[in-house]
Design a protein around this motif. Structure first.
Motif, short mmCIF file in Angstrom:
data_model
loop_
_atom_site.label_atom_id
_atom_site.label_comp_id
_atom_site.label_asym_id
_atom_site.label_seq_id
_atom_site.Cartn_x
_atom_site.Cartn_y
_atom_site.Cartn_z
N GLN A 119 4.90 34.18 74.25
CA GLN A 119 5.47 34.72 73.31
C GLN A 119 5.95 33.57 72.27
O GLN A 119 6.17 33.54 71.11
CB GLN A 119 6.79 35.39 73.49
N HIS A 120 5.88 32.22 72.94
CA HIS A 120 6.12 31.05 72.09
C HIS A 120 7.83 31.09 71.78
O HIS A 120 8.03 30.30 70.50
CB HIS A 120 5.16 30.68 71.09
N ASP A 121 8.56 31.48 72.34
CA ASP A 121 9.95 31.59 71.80
C ASP A 121 10.61 30.36 72.11
O ASP A 121 11.82 30.20 71.51
CB ASP A 121 10.86 32.70 72.68
N GLY A 122 10.47 29.38 72.95
CA GLY A 122 10.87 27.90 73.03
C GLY A 122 12.41 28.16 73.88
O GLY A 122 12.98 27.05 73.52
N LEU A 123 12.64 29.22 74.37
CA LEU A 123 13.86 29.23 75.24
C LEU A 123 13.65 28.74 76.53
O LEU A 123 13.09 29.29 77.40
CB LEU A 123 14.36 30.91 75.04
N SER A 124 14.68 27.80 76.74
CA SER A 124 14.94 27.40 78.04
C SER A 124 15.53 27.99 78.99
O SER A 124 16.52 29.08 78.41
CB SER A 124 15.70 25.87 78.13
N ALA A 125 15.30 28.52 80.34
CA ALA A 125 15.63 29.11 81.36
C ALA A 125 16.71 28.19 82.19
O ALA A 125 17.02 28.79 83.11
CB ALA A 125 14.86 29.76 81.90
N VAL A 126 16.87 27.03 81.60
CA VAL A 126 18.03 26.11 82.55
C VAL A 126 18.71 25.29 81.67
O VAL A 126 18.18 24.97 80.65
CB VAL A 126 16.98 25.35 83.63
#
Length: 545
Positions: free
Chosen positions: A76-83
């Motif tokens: 989705q290319h959302d750029g959200l880090s999960a950490v």
């Protein structure tokens, strides 16, 4: 037979000129063009740090965090880090992404470098431009210390082009690594963490056809977009095919399923009568959250003196059948926007399914060369509120609760580059980044249209001594958002990496990478252990504790 040198004839759209001088570690003067961040020239070098080198590294045998799979983190290319990201204490290690960078006569590095990808076990894989011009390899490094784990050469053939397109690698959830090869091949390695492995290939139009016509196919067919992977490990990519090739291909969209079965469809057949001929070079496809729709940016071939135009297509992910399409229109001039092969702007799919794509304006400079962020509903049947900047930028998702000052009704916001390019009688060099509200409007500052409302903005921190009142540009094409620290990680042309704290609307951390450089826009990414990755002057920097 048509070759890539003619397919990728130089773009003729005008360059915006200005004089820029950096007064950091070095001071040089160069001419700036839009989307080449104005800064110091090509003489910069970075001293290697201990542990960045070419020895044998080791991998933590236990997963340490979530992977970073592609441009903008995911399909989705959302750029959200999960950490949560580490603090900017030091440059932990660094490695070249181009061992022989070539600078323009003005000192620019007009090369788009692909985003690193990072496995759950903290292996960092980066595409590297080799000493031979336009030849690539990809290599894996230990995320802890940067030591080389393995390296693979690619036979990918890069076209001659005014701005060198990006060479990208992509990681699947099953830890298989994909990269483009010559002749439309997809190269892959089964375990990106393993110190040894066999590089294999898939050919979407058939290995027998390729093997029987290798030299011809290598010249005639080229993957021209990053590879996108859905959650079922099916891959999608765009390709350009010269007329008369032995496989009978025409430029289009390819799909290779997780079981190896492949299909393709030509762009001209998907959108007949529109004038589009191929997928837009550098623009990664996006996949909807429900995995049923593939979003593809298409445009026409480059022709001297003609600005490229295009359509956004929504395809069925299983069959590649067209579900819907929409022409990409400049909302101010009400004419076809410029869909340039110099841009890496890729579709962003929002949490509500809305789709965003950055474009240049119809008439170059009519919107200060900022372009527009176009906005559609999921099936592309409704054109929604545009954003006031779109050039060479994929926006990132910002959950609304990360911005305490926001009092609106949207559940998510967008982080975008917001430069205002200095040109005579146009922009003023007040270059910003911004958090904008995709569902609420304000009057645009530079045109008589309604655009997405600014929530907070951040002016670039370094004054430009040669643009009175102006500031040196932000230099990103996709930015990592850290929801844990409520911050955004952004590169600047002044040579620093910054942390933008959304709680305080302040630049809370910075670290010098180089003395500054005029270059194509660059990505930021986050590793499984929270290290931050940024590219400046053809070098990947790992930043952390």
């Amino acid at each position: 037979m048509t070759t890539f040198n003619s397919v990728f004839a130089k773009s003729a759209w005008d360059k915006s000129k200005r004089r820029v001088s950096l007064t950091l570690a070095t001071t040089v003067t160069i001419a700036s063009i839009v989307a080449a961040c104005g800064g110091s020239g090509g003489g910069n070098t970075v001293t290697p740090l201990p542990g960045n080198g070419n020895g044998t590294g080791t991998v933590n045998p236990n997963p340490v965090g979530p992977p970073w799979l592609s441009h903008g983190a995911n399909a989705q290319h959302d750029g959200l880090s999960a950490v949560a990201t580490q603090s900017f204490s030091r440059i932990v290690w660094q490695a070249p992404v181009d061992v022989a960078p070539k600078y323009s006569t003005q000192g620019y590095l007009l090369v788009h470098y692909g985003s690193p990808v990072i496995t759950a076990k903290n292996t960092v894989i980066l595409p590297v431009k080799s000493a031979a011009d336009l030849v690539y390899r990809f290599e894996a490094r230990n995320g802890n210390d940067g030591k080389l784990l393995w390296s693979e050469n690619s036979d990918y053939i890069m076209p001659a082009h005014r701005w060198t397109p990006a060479y990208n690698v992509t990681l699947a959830a099953n830890n298989r690594l994909y990269a483009p090869g010559a002749g439309g091949k997809v190269l892959y390695r089964e375990d990106a963490d393993a110190s040894s492995g066999t590089l294999k290939s898939l050919v979407f139009y058939g290995e027998a056809v390729y093997n029987a016509n290798k030299a011809a196919m290598d010249k005639a067919v080229m993957i021209n977009t990053p590879i996108t992977i859905d959650t079922q490990n099916n891959i999608y990519f765009g390709f350009i095919a010269a007329a008369g090739n032995p496989a009978g291909l025409s430029s289009g969209v390819a799909r290779i399923a997780a079981d190896g079965k492949a299909s393709w469809v030509s762009v001209a057949n998907l959108a007949p009568g529109t004038g589009v001929a191929k997928p837009a070079t550098n623009s990664a496809f996006a996949v909807s959250k429900d995995q049923k729709t593939l979003y593809v940016v298409t445009n026409d071939n480059i022709a001297t003196g003609v600005r490229q135009t295009g359509y956004l297509l929504a395809l069925d992910t299983a069959s590649l059948a067209l579900k819907s399409k929409v022409q990409l229109i400049d909302p101010n001039e009400n004419g076809a926007a410029n869909i340039s092969d110099d841009s890496t702007a890729s579709p962003l799919v929002g949490p509500d399914g809305d789709v965003y794509i950055g474009v240049l304006e119809k008439t170059y400079g009519s919107h200060n060369a900022r372009g527009w962020l176009l906005h559609f509903n999921a099936d592309l049947s409704q054109t929604k509120l545009p954003g006031s900047f779109g050039w060479d930028d994929t926006p990132s998702i910002v959950p609304a609760n990360l911005v305490p000052s926001y009092k609106g009704n949207s559940s998510y916001l967008l982080m975008v580059k917001y430069n205002n390019y200095e040109r005579a009688g146009s922009g003023n060099g007040m270059n910003e980044i911004a958090i904008i509200d995709p569902h609420n409007a304000q009057d645009d500052e530079f045109a008589n249209v309604k655009t997405m409302k600014e929530v907070i903005t951040m002016l670039a921190p370094t004054p430009d001594p040669n643009v009175p009142g102006g500031f040196i540009e932000w230099c990103i094409n996709t930015a990592a958002v850290d929801p844990f620290t409520k911050s955004v990680i952004v590169n600047s042309e002044d040579g620093f990496l910054y942390r933008w704290d959304l709680s305080t609307n302040m630049l809370s951390e910075k670290i010098r990478l180089t003395s500054g450089l005029g270059e194509s826009y660059t990505p930021t990414a986050v590793g499984a252990d929270g290290k931050v990755y940024a590219i400046n002057n053809a070098i990947l920097f790992a930043i952390g504790k």
